[in-house]
Every structure is written in C-alpha cells, then in structure tokens.
Design a protein around this motif. Structure first.
Motif, mmCIF file in Angstrom:
data_model
loop_
_atom_site.group_PDB
_atom_site.id
_atom_site.type_symbol
_atom_site.label_atom_id
_atom_site.label_comp_id
_atom_site.label_asym_id
_atom_site.label_seq_id
_atom_site.Cartn_x
_atom_site.Cartn_y
_atom_site.Cartn_z
ATOM 1 N N GLY A 1 0.824 -1.199 0.000
ATOM 2 C CA GLY A 1 0.000 0.000 0.000
ATOM 3 C C GLY A 1 0.860 1.251 0.000
ATOM 4 O O GLY A 1 2.026 1.221 0.416
ATOM 5 N N PHE A 2 0.284 2.343 -0.439
ATOM 6 C CA PHE A 2 1.014 3.599 -0.536
ATOM 7 C C PHE A 2 1.413 4.120 0.836
ATOM 8 O O PHE A 2 2.552 4.502 1.079
ATOM 9 C CB PHE A 2 0.135 4.622 -1.272
ATOM 10 N N ARG B 1 -3.239 -4.634 -11.878
ATOM 11 C CA ARG B 1 -4.433 -4.789 -11.045
ATOM 12 C C ARG B 1 -4.155 -4.581 -9.557
ATOM 13 O O ARG B 1 -4.866 -3.836 -8.874
ATOM 14 C CB ARG B 1 -5.034 -6.178 -11.261
ATOM 15 N N ASP B 2 -3.130 -5.211 -9.039
ATOM 16 C CA ASP B 2 -2.855 -5.132 -7.601
ATOM 17 C C ASP B 2 -2.575 -3.698 -7.165
ATOM 18 O O ASP B 2 -3.055 -3.233 -6.133
ATOM 19 C CB ASP B 2 -1.678 -6.036 -7.223
ATOM 20 N N ARG C 1 -8.687 1.235 -2.825
ATOM 21 C CA ARG C 1 -9.076 0.916 -1.448
ATOM 22 C C ARG C 1 -8.534 1.933 -0.454
ATOM 23 O O ARG C 1 -9.204 2.321 0.496
ATOM 24 C CB ARG C 1 -8.589 -0.496 -1.086
ATOM 25 N N GLU C 2 -7.295 2.366 -0.683
ATOM 26 C CA GLU C 2 -6.683 3.316 0.248
ATOM 27 C C GLU C 2 -7.118 4.752 -0.021
ATOM 28 O O GLU C 2 -7.013 5.601 0.855
ATOM 29 C CB GLU C 2 -5.157 3.242 0.153
ATOM 30 N N LEU D 1 -10.742 -5.633 -11.985
ATOM 31 C CA LEU D 1 -9.866 -5.085 -10.947
ATOM 32 C C LEU D 1 -10.280 -5.488 -9.546
ATOM 33 O O LEU D 1 -9.445 -5.887 -8.731
ATOM 34 C CB LEU D 1 -9.840 -3.553 -11.056
ATOM 35 N N MET D 2 -11.558 -5.372 -9.245
ATOM 36 C CA MET D 2 -12.011 -5.560 -7.869
ATOM 37 C C MET D 2 -12.441 -6.991 -7.557
ATOM 38 O O MET D 2 -12.296 -7.455 -6.431
ATOM 39 C CB MET D 2 -13.168 -4.599 -7.569
#
Length: 284
Positions: A20-21, A94-95, A102-103, A162-163
């Motif tokens: 995640g970022f 995609r990931d 999400r973030e 994607l989801m």
C-alpha cells in the motif's frame, strides 16, 4: 524520463501493490531501487510526486500501445484492438490500482486535477471518434450519448476485472462490447430516439478541442482517400493535409482545397469534418 527515475518507479509500484502507498516508506523504495534515500530526492521531491509520476508514466505507456493500433484500416477492428490493449494494460497493474482505490491515496493538487481531467476528456474523445468512424454520419446526432454509455460499459467490465478478479479473453471482451454498441446504435436508429447528450449540451461540459473528431483521425481519413485518389483531387488532399498539420493553418487554402473536393461526393465526410473545425469555410 531518465532511466533511474523509471527504475525508482518500478520499485515503488511493486511495493505499493504489496504494502500500500501509506505503509511504504521512501527508505524502502530507495532500498529496492538500489539507491540511497538522498538519491531518491534527487528525482522526486516527495512520495506524492512519485505517485503522480507513476500514473502519468503508465498512462502514457498504455496510450502509446493503443496508438500503435491506429494504422488498422478497418474501424471496427481498430476499436476492438485498442480496447483489448486498454483492458490488458490496466489489468496488468491490477494489484497496484486495486490498492490505490481501497486506500484512496491519490493526493489532490493542481497537477493531479489537470491529469485526471485530461484522462477523462481523452476518454470521451476516444469513444466519440470510434462511434463516428464505425457508424458514420447516421450516428452523429446521438454519438455523444452512445460514447458515454459505451464508456460506462467498459468501466463496469473493468471494475469486475480489478475488484473481483474476473478473468476474460480481452479480445473477446472487446468484441462483445462492440456488439453491445451495435445494439445501442440500432436502437437509436430504429426508434428515432432523441439523445439527451447532444453536442450543444456537451459543449458546456468539456473543452471544445475534445468535442469533435480528433485531428489524427481526420488526417488518417484524408490519408486513406489520398492513396486512392488521382489527379487534382489527390493534390488537393495532399495540400489540405499539409495545411491542417501546419502550426498556422491558412483558412483560404483550406477553403480552396475543400472547394475542389466538393465536386466529388466521395469526399463529403472529409469536408464535413473539416468544417466542424473551420465553420467559416462552409459554402453559403
């Protein structure tokens, strides 16, 4: 963009997709890129700037691959090929994309706003150009409405990919979407329905340069006719193409060349498209 910046972005996208970022530090990105933390800041002033560069870089990479299909002579085949490329390129990240959604980590600033606006407008133009290329003048009145609905279908399939991890043969998916567009066009023609999204309505929403057929599409049309024409018409098409690509197109020259082409009904579509950009050349 220099090779070191690209190397940093490649390291970052793997970490962002995995952690995640927010949870990824500059130190981790630098380590995975094989550089020092100080060297990172020689290329990017912040993690936010790096994220923007990532989106911009991979969007332009995808756009280059989509544009590589532009010489496909059949408009239906070109649309299917370009659409399949878009599905494939986005799905390949995609990931990373899923994690950003999400973030909700995309920073809001002027650069991001300009970038996302350009993406939206170019997307509108992409579908608009294809609708006109495939279905011609019969679809012109409702082309904006069909374009927006087509884009909505594309996004719905993309969200499943994607989801939800849906798996498709991307070419088959693109062909399926085009058949759905066929049904929409047939429905408008059969019922003679009046669109909500007319060109006049869209003119209040998006910049003028994204309203009509793109310059490259018009040039491609001229070039296709140029290879088949002969004599005076071929010369007129060549001059017209050169004038339209000029940094300072001369209206008088454009008007003169379209006057030559008006004598042959084969060039009606070219004339109509040129007149959309230069309405002052229309015959009185």
């Amino acid at each position: 963009m220099d090779e070191k910046s690209i190397s940093i972005m490649q390291a970052a996208i793997k970490l962002f997709a995995k952690k995640g970022f927010t949870s990824t530090s500059v130190q981790e990105i630098a380590k995975n890129a094989g550089i020092s933390k100080g060297a990172f800041y020689l290329h990017f002033s912040s993690k936010d700037e790096l994220l923007f560069a990532l989106f911009d870089y991979y969007y332009n990479q995808m756009k280059a691959k989509v544009d590589a299909c532009v010489n496909e002579p059949d408009p239906r085949e070109k649309f299917v090929s370009q659409l399949a490329v878009m599905f494939k390129e986005i799905a390949s990240h995609r990931d990373f994309i899923k994690m950003q959604i999400r973030e909700q980590t995309i920073p809001f600033n002027e650069d991001i706003e300009t970038f996302t606006s350009r993406m939206r407008y170019e997307s509108y133009q992409f579908y608009q150009n294809h609708i006109l290329d495939i279905y011609g003048k019969n679809a012109e009145e409702f082309s904006f409405e069909i374009s927006i609905i087509s884009e909505g279908m594309y996004k719905a399939y993309l969200e499943l990919i994607l989801m939800e991890g849906a798996r498709f043969d991307f070419r088959n998916l693109a062909e399926t979407l085009l058949r759905r567009v066929d049904y929409l066009v047939e429905g408008f023609l059969y019922h003679q329905d009046t669109p909500l999204l007319t060109k006049a309505y869209m003119a209040d929403l998006i910049p003028e340069e994204f309203l009509g057929v793109s310059e490259s599409a018009l040039h491609k049309l001229i070039q296709a006719e140029e290879t088949k024409a002969g004599g005076e018409e071929k010369e007129a098409l060549t001059i017209l193409k050169e004038e339209l690509t000029s940094s300072s197109p001369r209206t008088a020259i454009i008007k003169g060349m379209t006057a030559v082409l008006r004598e042959d009904g084969r060039f009606e579509e070219i004339i109509d498209r040129v007149e959309e950009t230069y309405p002052e050349i229309r015959s009185r």
